[in-house]
Motif scaffolding. Structure first.
Motif, PDB file in Angstrom:
ATOM      1  N   GLY A  15       0.790  -1.227   0.000  1.00 25.66           N
ATOM      2  CA  GLY A  15       0.000   0.000   0.000  1.00 25.66           C
ATOM      3  C   GLY A  15       0.819   1.272   0.000  1.00 25.66           C
ATOM      4  N   ASP A  16       2.141   1.156   0.216  1.00 25.87           N
ATOM      5  CA  ASP A  16       2.996   2.340   0.171  1.00 25.87           C
ATOM      6  C   ASP A  16       3.095   2.870  -1.252  1.00 25.87           C
ATOM      7  OD1 ASP A  16       3.432   1.997   2.834  1.00 25.87           O
ATOM      8  OD2 ASP A  16       5.574   1.553   2.687  1.00 25.87           O
ATOM      9  N   ALA A  17       3.207   4.183  -1.366  1.00 28.73           N
ATOM     10  CA  ALA A  17       3.449   4.785  -2.678  1.00 28.73           C
ATOM     11  C   ALA A  17       4.824   4.351  -3.192  1.00 28.73           C
ATOM     12  CB  ALA A  17       3.377   6.302  -2.591  1.00 28.73           C
ATOM     13  N   VAL A  18       4.956   4.282  -4.517  1.00 32.55           N
ATOM     14  CA  VAL A  18       6.213   3.850  -5.126  1.00 32.55           C
ATOM     15  C   VAL A  18       6.843   5.033  -5.851  1.00 32.55           C
ATOM     16  CG1 VAL A  18       7.296   2.293  -6.772  1.00 32.55           C
ATOM     17  CG2 VAL A  18       5.364   1.490  -5.398  1.00 32.55           C
ATOM     18  N   TYR A  19       8.068   5.378  -5.429  1.00 24.59           N
ATOM     19  CA  TYR A  19       8.837   6.434  -6.075  1.00 24.59           C
ATOM     20  C   TYR A  19      10.205   5.893  -6.462  1.00 24.59           C
ATOM     21  CZ  TYR A  19       5.247   9.377  -3.910  1.00 24.59           C
ATOM     22  OH  TYR A  19       4.043   9.928  -3.535  1.00 24.59           O
ATOM     23  N   ASP A  20      10.881   6.603  -7.359  1.00 22.23           N
ATOM     24  CA  ASP A  20      12.172   6.112  -7.851  1.00 22.23           C
ATOM     25  C   ASP A  20      13.218   6.008  -6.752  1.00 22.23           C
ATOM     26  OD1 ASP A  20      11.313   5.788 -10.437  1.00 22.23           O
ATOM     27  OD2 ASP A  20      11.923   7.782 -11.091  1.00 22.23           O
ATOM     28  N   HIS A  21      13.367   7.072  -5.990  1.00 17.98           N
ATOM     29  CA  HIS A  21      14.382   7.049  -4.939  1.00 17.98           C
ATOM     30  C   HIS A  21      13.968   7.960  -3.772  1.00 17.98           C
ATOM     31  CE1 HIS A  21      15.469  10.584  -7.289  1.00 17.98           C
ATOM     32  NE2 HIS A  21      15.755   9.794  -8.296  1.00 17.98           N
ATOM     33  N   PRO A  22      12.922   7.553  -3.027  1.00 19.48           N
ATOM     34  CA  PRO A  22      12.551   8.334  -1.845  1.00 19.48           C
ATOM     35  C   PRO A  22      13.652   8.226  -0.785  1.00 19.48           C
ATOM     36  CG  PRO A  22      11.369   6.255  -1.863  1.00 19.48           C
ATOM     37  CD  PRO A  22      12.097   6.339  -3.167  1.00 19.48           C
ATOM     38  N   THR A  23      13.731   9.228   0.071  1.00 19.77           N
ATOM     39  CA  THR A  23      14.731   9.220   1.130  1.00 19.77           C
ATOM     40  C   THR A  23      14.226   8.397   2.314  1.00 19.77           C
ATOM     41  OG1 THR A  23      15.505  11.425   0.512  1.00 19.77           O
ATOM     42  CG2 THR A  23      16.030  10.659   2.736  1.00 19.77           C
ATOM     43  N   PRO A  24      14.941   7.361   2.727  1.00 13.69           N
ATOM     44  CA  PRO A  24      14.547   6.643   3.938  1.00 13.69           C
ATOM     45  C   PRO A  24      14.462   7.612   5.115  1.00 13.69           C
ATOM     46  CG  PRO A  24      16.199   5.397   2.742  1.00 13.69           C
ATOM     47  CD  PRO A  24      16.123   6.747   2.090  1.00 13.69           C
ATOM     48  N   ILE A  25      13.462   7.463   5.948  1.00 13.45           N
ATOM     49  CA  ILE A  25      13.181   8.431   7.005  1.00 13.45           C
ATOM     50  C   ILE A  25      14.325   8.542   8.003  1.00 13.45           C
ATOM     51  CG2 ILE A  25      12.058   6.859   8.634  1.00 13.45           C
ATOM     52  CD1 ILE A  25      10.828  10.384   7.588  1.00 13.45           C
ATOM     53  N   ASP A  26      15.216   7.566   8.039  1.00 12.00           N
ATOM     54  CA  ASP A  26      16.338   7.604   8.967  1.00 12.00           C
ATOM     55  C   ASP A  26      17.641   8.039   8.285  1.00 12.00           C
ATOM     56  OD1 ASP A  26      16.369   5.304   7.444  1.00 12.00           O
ATOM     57  OD2 ASP A  26      17.173   4.024   9.025  1.00 12.00           O
ATOM     58  N   GLU A  27      17.539   8.579   7.037  1.00 14.13           N
ATOM     59  CA  GLU A  27      18.723   9.050   6.330  1.00 14.13           C
ATOM     60  C   GLU A  27      18.572  10.531   5.976  1.00 14.13           C
ATOM     61  OE1 GLU A  27      19.768   6.628   3.017  1.00 14.13           O
ATOM     62  OE2 GLU A  27      19.878   4.784   4.192  1.00 14.13           O
ATOM     63  N   ASP A  28      19.686  11.163   5.622  1.00 15.92           N
ATOM     64  CA  ASP A  28      19.682  12.600   5.349  1.00 15.92           C
ATOM     65  C   ASP A  28      19.113  12.950   3.978  1.00 15.92           C
ATOM     66  OD1 ASP A  28      20.750  13.145   7.815  1.00 15.92           O
ATOM     67  OD2 ASP A  28      22.824  13.089   7.111  1.00 15.92           O
ATOM     68  N   GLY A  29      19.416  12.146   2.971  1.00 14.03           N
ATOM     69  CA  GLY A  29      18.905  12.429   1.639  1.00 14.03           C
ATOM     70  C   GLY A  29      19.589  13.626   0.996  1.00 14.03           C
ATOM     71  N   THR A  30      18.946  14.170  -0.025  1.00 12.07           N
ATOM     72  CA  THR A  30      19.566  15.217  -0.849  1.00 12.07           C
ATOM     73  C   THR A  30      18.961  16.601  -0.639  1.00 12.07           C
ATOM     74  OG1 THR A  30      18.018  14.676  -2.638  1.00 12.07           O
ATOM     75  CG2 THR A  30      20.153  13.552  -2.654  1.00 12.07           C
ATOM     76  N   LEU A  31      17.888  16.718   0.153  1.00 11.46           N
ATOM     77  CA  LEU A  31      17.189  17.998   0.281  1.00 11.46           C
ATOM     78  C   LEU A  31      18.097  19.099   0.826  1.00 11.46           C
ATOM     79  CD1 LEU A  31      14.612  19.714   0.204  1.00 11.46           C
ATOM     80  CD2 LEU A  31      14.082  18.881   2.514  1.00 11.46           C
TER      81      LEU A  31
END
Length: 578
Positions: A22-38
């Motif tokens: 049921g989760d939305a599917v995106y190419d490369h979402p940021t895991p909630i426990d990581e910093d990501g690119t924002l």
């Protein structure tokens, strides 16, 4: 020109928890426990020499139960970056509040359903919806895996938008991506299986033709969602299509063209694109392309002659994506999947080969839409207009919700409209310093100062709305306001931009209804005199009343004449507007 930069941000569950049903599917979402690119994207905003815009971050977690964590994540990033830009963060929480307001006011369910923050096209719609709420004339869409490298990016983005070129309105501007090597090509290796699916080859040809050649500005068959500039007239009329799961940016260009709007590409408007490495297998990415192109082809094929719309063809979008929207599409899908499956078999990956062959089956029996795509988009477009009509009607309530989501760390002004505390003597001095009151004697101004108030309005706040009775005379003492009206086509026409010393609402007719919206263009202070209080003052001092009414009638007559002439010139209609 009021501008809003909008950046969607995608968060997923932690790597440990992974993807849930049921989760939305995106190419490369940021895991909630990581910093990501924002953070790096926001840091790069600091190089921009023009920061006269508002920033809206649209937070799309793969599951709504991640909303609080995602919002806190964004809050911490903003606190660390400390941008000197007013920033709003729109999450499913704020959207649900607006939905509740819509339900309480018996809004159609189809309209409420548009307010969805799950899926690429839905997220893009919420990007331009946020821009609409914030009163933007221009929305600049950026992605959270990009870096600004040009200091004048925002000046370039707004230089041509809203103007005309080659006899066409410039409704959208497409920028383009630069990869890590500093060129505009896709960073991919061409493989044998692509012989019959030469998507990157056709894209390269299109890029060379549109990006690589003069002139600087030209009509374009493609656009990038993370480097897209959209004028208000366009995003008020045309939404993104939520029924397409990928390629919503080029699909938006197709939709815009159907409604008579034009996208131009600007060779100067580039941004560095540094996406995380794709993790999905080739067969799965190919499957997404199959669904996307078959959907867009169905939209073009199902068109019928419709008033105020244009018929478009695949050729209008050559060489890309036009070459993937023709009658040859199914044959291309078949041959390319056969070759890709053989590659998988030769490398021993039997399961991937099976999935690749399944692509052929799905292209025949599942990927083709089971509904009339063109008619469904027409329905969506009408509901989109309905959403914006609802929003305009309840803008004060909706802005309160959005203002609560302001998380910028440099506050440029107080968020609320408020009466400014000022001694009567100071008000009197202020009135006497203004040319507006030159026709009155000093003692008259002194008397008026007893009933005058100074009210502060933040940028974007509504001072008055169409359909309201005019009960207050206002004079701009600081800042400026815009007087705007929607014409019969739903387009916004600016009738006046009132600056210090200019005025409105001076008619004393208690039944007089305003037919315009009056919006604070920037942080503004207005001198306000309530009509009832002014009439009470006149009753007690008829001589003063005669002087005031003589002055006001002369000013009102002149202004009405000017505004009506301007509205007639702009629209060709002679309707009284104020």
């Amino acid at each position: 020109m009021r501008t809003v930069m909008v950046i969607p941000v995608y968060y997923s569950r932690s790597k440990k928890d992974g993807h849930a049903e049921g989760d939305a599917v995106y190419d490369h979402p940021t895991p909630i426990d990581e910093d990501g690119t924002l953070k790096r994207t926001l840091e790069s905003i600091k190089i921009l020499n023009n920061q006269d815009f508002q920033l809206a971050l649209i937070v799309s977690p793969t599951s709504e139960d991640l909303t609080s964590l995602a919002k806190e994540k964004v809050r911490k990033i903003l606190e660390e970056v400390k941008l000197d830009v007013q920033t709003f963060v729109l999450t499913p929480d704020e959207l649900n509040q607006i939905k509740e307001l819509a339900m309480k006011n018996n809004t159609k369910q189809e309209i409420i359903d548009i307010m969805n923050i799950k899926g690429y096209a839905n997220v893009r719609n919420m990007c331009i919806y946020a821009a609409y709420i914030l009163g933007a004339e221009v929305a600049v869409l950026i992605d959270d895996d990009e870096l600004f490298e040009k200091e004048n990016f925002m000046d370039l983005a707004t230089e041509f938008i809203g103007g005309r070129l080659y006899g066409k309105t410039i409704d959208g501007i497409a920028g383009y991506y630069l990869n890590k090597y500093g060129n505009y090509y896709d960073d991919v290796d061409i493989e044998p299986w692509m012989t019959y699916w030469d998507r990157f080859g056709y894209k390269g040809k299109a890029f060379d033709k549109i990006i690589g050649q003069q002139p600087r500005i030209k009509l374009t068959p493609f656009a990038f969602g993370g480097a897209m500039v959209i004028h208000r007239n366009l995003f008020k009329t045309v939404p993104f299509d939520p029924n397409i799961t990928r390629g919503e940016d080029i699909d938006y260009l197709i939709n815009a063209k159907m409604f008579g709007f034009h996208f131009f590409l600007d060779r100067e408007l580039s941004i560095k694109h540094l996406p995380p490495k794709k993790t999905h297998p080739v067969w799965k990415r190919f499957r997404e392309d199959i669904y996307r192109f078959l959907y867009e082809k169905a939209k073009i094929d199902s068109q019928v002659e419709t008033p105020n719309m244009n018929m478009v063809t695949a050729k209008d979008f050559d060489p890309y994506p036009g070459n993937f929207l023709t009658h040859e599409l199914e044959d291309m899908i078949f041959k390319a999947n056969i070759m890709l499956a053989m590659d998988y078999f030769s490398s021993g990956d039997v399961e991937a080969a099976k999935e690749t062959m399944n692509n052929i089956y799905l292209s025949k029996y599942d990927a083709k839409p089971k509904f009339n795509v063109f008619q469904e988009f027409q329905r969506l477009q009408k509901d989109w207009k309905g959403l914006l009509a609802f929003t305009k009607k309840y803008m004060v309530d909706i802005r309160e919700i959005i203002n609560e989501a302001e998380l910028g760390y440099v506050k440029k002004y107080e968020k609320q409209v408020f009466v400014k505390s000022m001694p009567r003597e100071e008000i009197e001095l202020l009135l006497k310093s203004m040319d507006f009151f030159n026709a009155l004697e000093g003692r008259d101004v002194e008397t008026l100062s007893a009933i005058a108030k100074i009210r502060s309005y933040p940028e974007g706040a509504y001072v008055g709305k169409s359909g309201e009775k005019v009960r207050t005379m206002r004079i701009v003492s600081n800042g400026s306001v815009r007087i705007v009206k929607e014409d019969n086509d739903g387009d916004q026409v600016e009738l006046a931009h009132l600056k210090e010393g200019e005025y409105f609402g001076e008619t004393m007719d208690k039944t007089f209804m305003s037919y315009v919206d009056i919006i604070a263009y920037e942080d503004s202070e207005l001198i306000e005199i309530d009509h009832d209080e002014l009439l009470s003052l006149v009753d007690s001092n008829p001589i003063l009343g005669m002087r005031i009414f003589k002055m006001l009638n002369a000013k009102l007559s002149l202004k009405l004449k000017k505004l009506n002439e301007k509205y007639t010139d702009l629209t060709g209609r002679g309707q009284s507007i104020y």
